[in-house]
Design a protein around this motif. Structure first.
Motif, PDB file in Angstrom:
ATOM      1  N   THR A   9       0.834  -1.184   0.058  1.00 37.10           N
ATOM      2  CA  THR A   9      -0.106   0.104   0.126  1.00 37.10           C
ATOM      3  C   THR A   9       0.941   1.172   0.067  1.00 37.10           C
ATOM      4  O   THR A   9       0.420   2.219  -0.611  1.00 37.10           O
ATOM      5  CB  THR A   9      -0.987   0.019   1.101  1.00 37.10           C
ATOM      6  OG1 THR A   9      -1.489  -1.225   1.295  1.00 37.10           O
ATOM      7  CG2 THR A   9      -1.951   1.118   1.005  1.00 37.10           C
ATOM      8  N   LEU A  10       1.954   1.207   0.913  1.00 35.64           N
ATOM      9  CA  LEU A  10       2.923   2.521   0.644  1.00 35.64           C
ATOM     10  C   LEU A  10       3.429   2.629  -0.597  1.00 35.64           C
ATOM     11  O   LEU A  10       3.594   3.763  -1.065  1.00 35.64           O
ATOM     12  CB  LEU A  10       4.228   2.249   1.931  1.00 35.64           C
ATOM     13  CG  LEU A  10       3.709   2.480   3.253  1.00 35.64           C
ATOM     14  CD1 LEU A  10       4.815   1.950   4.064  1.00 35.64           C
ATOM     15  CD2 LEU A  10       3.402   3.906   3.340  1.00 35.64           C
ATOM     16  N   LEU A  11       3.770   1.386  -1.292  1.00 36.81           N
ATOM     17  CA  LEU A  11       4.567   1.562  -2.636  1.00 36.81           C
ATOM     18  C   LEU A  11       3.498   2.061  -3.544  1.00 36.81           C
ATOM     19  O   LEU A  11       3.901   2.849  -4.411  1.00 36.81           O
ATOM     20  CB  LEU A  11       4.941   0.360  -3.238  1.00 36.81           C
ATOM     21  CG  LEU A  11       6.293  -0.183  -2.448  1.00 36.81           C
ATOM     22  CD1 LEU A  11       6.692  -1.561  -3.169  1.00 36.81           C
ATOM     23  CD2 LEU A  11       7.420   0.648  -2.551  1.00 36.81           C
ATOM     24  N   ALA A  12       2.003   1.770  -3.595  1.00 37.23           N
ATOM     25  CA  ALA A  12       1.224   2.030  -4.570  1.00 37.23           C
ATOM     26  C   ALA A  12       0.198   3.550  -3.815  1.00 37.23           C
ATOM     27  O   ALA A  12      -0.832   3.773  -4.729  1.00 37.23           O
ATOM     28  CB  ALA A  12       0.258   0.947  -4.583  1.00 37.23           C
ATOM     29  N   SER A  13       0.614   4.003  -2.789  1.00 33.50           N
ATOM     30  CA  SER A  13       0.059   5.113  -2.233  1.00 33.50           C
ATOM     31  C   SER A  13      -0.178   6.501  -3.313  1.00 33.50           C
ATOM     32  O   SER A  13      -1.080   7.117  -3.059  1.00 33.50           O
ATOM     33  CB  SER A  13       0.604   5.520  -0.806  1.00 33.50           C
ATOM     34  OG  SER A  13       1.945   5.998  -1.153  1.00 33.50           O
ATOM     35  N   ARG A  14       0.780   6.591  -4.233  1.00 37.78           N
ATOM     36  CA  ARG A  14       0.452   7.803  -4.959  1.00 37.78           C
ATOM     37  C   ARG A  14      -0.696   7.429  -6.163  1.00 37.78           C
ATOM     38  O   ARG A  14      -1.382   8.504  -6.382  1.00 37.78           O
ATOM     39  CB  ARG A  14       1.657   8.084  -5.503  1.00 37.78           C
ATOM     40  CG  ARG A  14       2.948   8.502  -4.727  1.00 37.78           C
ATOM     41  CD  ARG A  14       3.986   9.180  -5.644  1.00 37.78           C
ATOM     42  NE  ARG A  14       4.973   9.550  -4.496  1.00 37.78           N
ATOM     43  CZ  ARG A  14       5.805  10.458  -4.658  1.00 37.78           C
ATOM     44  NH1 ARG A  14       5.857  11.006  -5.860  1.00 37.78           N
ATOM     45  NH2 ARG A  14       6.638  10.954  -3.864  1.00 37.78           N
ATOM     46  N   VAL A  15      -0.649   6.304  -6.531  1.00 38.16           N
ATOM     47  CA  VAL A  15      -1.650   5.661  -7.538  1.00 38.16           C
ATOM     48  C   VAL A  15      -3.085   5.552  -6.619  1.00 38.16           C
ATOM     49  O   VAL A  15      -4.198   5.954  -7.308  1.00 38.16           O
ATOM     50  CB  VAL A  15      -1.309   4.692  -8.173  1.00 38.16           C
ATOM     51  CG1 VAL A  15      -2.431   3.915  -8.976  1.00 38.16           C
ATOM     52  CG2 VAL A  15       0.294   4.765  -8.871  1.00 38.16           C
ATOM     53  N   ARG A  16      -3.109   4.664  -5.762  1.00 39.37           N
ATOM     54  CA  ARG A  16      -4.375   4.262  -5.002  1.00 39.37           C
ATOM     55  C   ARG A  16      -3.942   4.584  -3.550  1.00 39.37           C
ATOM     56  O   ARG A  16      -3.319   3.614  -2.913  1.00 39.37           O
ATOM     57  CB  ARG A  16      -4.560   2.945  -5.014  1.00 39.37           C
ATOM     58  CG  ARG A  16      -5.510   2.696  -6.191  1.00 39.37           C
ATOM     59  CD  ARG A  16      -5.433   0.990  -6.658  1.00 39.37           C
ATOM     60  NE  ARG A  16      -4.380   0.379  -6.600  1.00 39.37           N
ATOM     61  CZ  ARG A  16      -3.776  -0.842  -6.019  1.00 39.37           C
ATOM     62  NH1 ARG A  16      -4.759  -1.413  -5.312  1.00 39.37           N
ATOM     63  NH2 ARG A  16      -2.791  -1.258  -6.296  1.00 39.37           N
TER      64      ARG A  16
END
Length: 164
Positions: free
Chosen positions: A82-89
């Motif tokens: 979730t941290l890695l994808a936090s900019r997208v989602r």
């Protein structure tokens, strides 16, 4: 009589040792003070301790421990993803109210520890009557699914272990 004076002999010994280590002194006054504190504190606080738990289903306890271990690993990975994808989602962080049937104080303490150990969940508040628990969860896209998972994986086994 001796059980009333020393309800927790290990706690008494630990308090005496801790007092002497923290004060870095073996003077007679510090030793007397350590013994008085080590004997008095557990004796005075014994009524506040909950009753000793009786584990009724050790196999369920073993399964719960394994489940919590698995959930800790999965939650760490989920938080990382979730941290890695936090900019997208961005994560769906929210407060979740979980209705509880669990009433045993030892089981509630175990539930608090489990909640604290699993990354992404924080125990916020227990209702005064113990009927509900307010949690903050890191990523909860479906609140009802989260509540169902929490109750099935943690509350039901704890009820079986401590209350049945």
């Amino acid at each position: 009589m001796i059980k009333r004076l020393l309800p927790s002999p290990l706690l008494t010994a630990a308090l005496i040792a801790m007092w002497l280590v923290l004060n870095r002194s073996l003077s007679p006054g510090q030793i007397i003070l350590a013994v008085v504190l080590g004997v008095a504190a557990p004796a005075l606080l014994a009524p506040l301790r909950p009753a000793r738990p009786r584990i009724r289903h050790p196999l369920t306890l073993a399964r719960l421990i394994l489940r919590v271990g698995r959930d800790v690993i999965e939650s760490n990975l989920d938080v990382f993803r979730t941290l890695l994808a936090s900019r997208v989602r961005p994560p769906h962080s929210r407060f979740v109210l979980v209705p509880l049937q669990l009433r045993d104080p030892n089981a509630l303490a175990a539930l608090a520890v489990i909640t604290t150990v699993v990354p992404g969940t924080v125990w916020c508040e227990l209702a005064r009557d113990g009927s509900a628990l307010l949690l903050h969860a890191w990523n909860v896209p479906d609140e009802q699914a989260f509540v169902t998972h929490f109750k099935q994986c943690y509350e039901l086994p704890l009820m079986e272990i401590f209350e049945s």
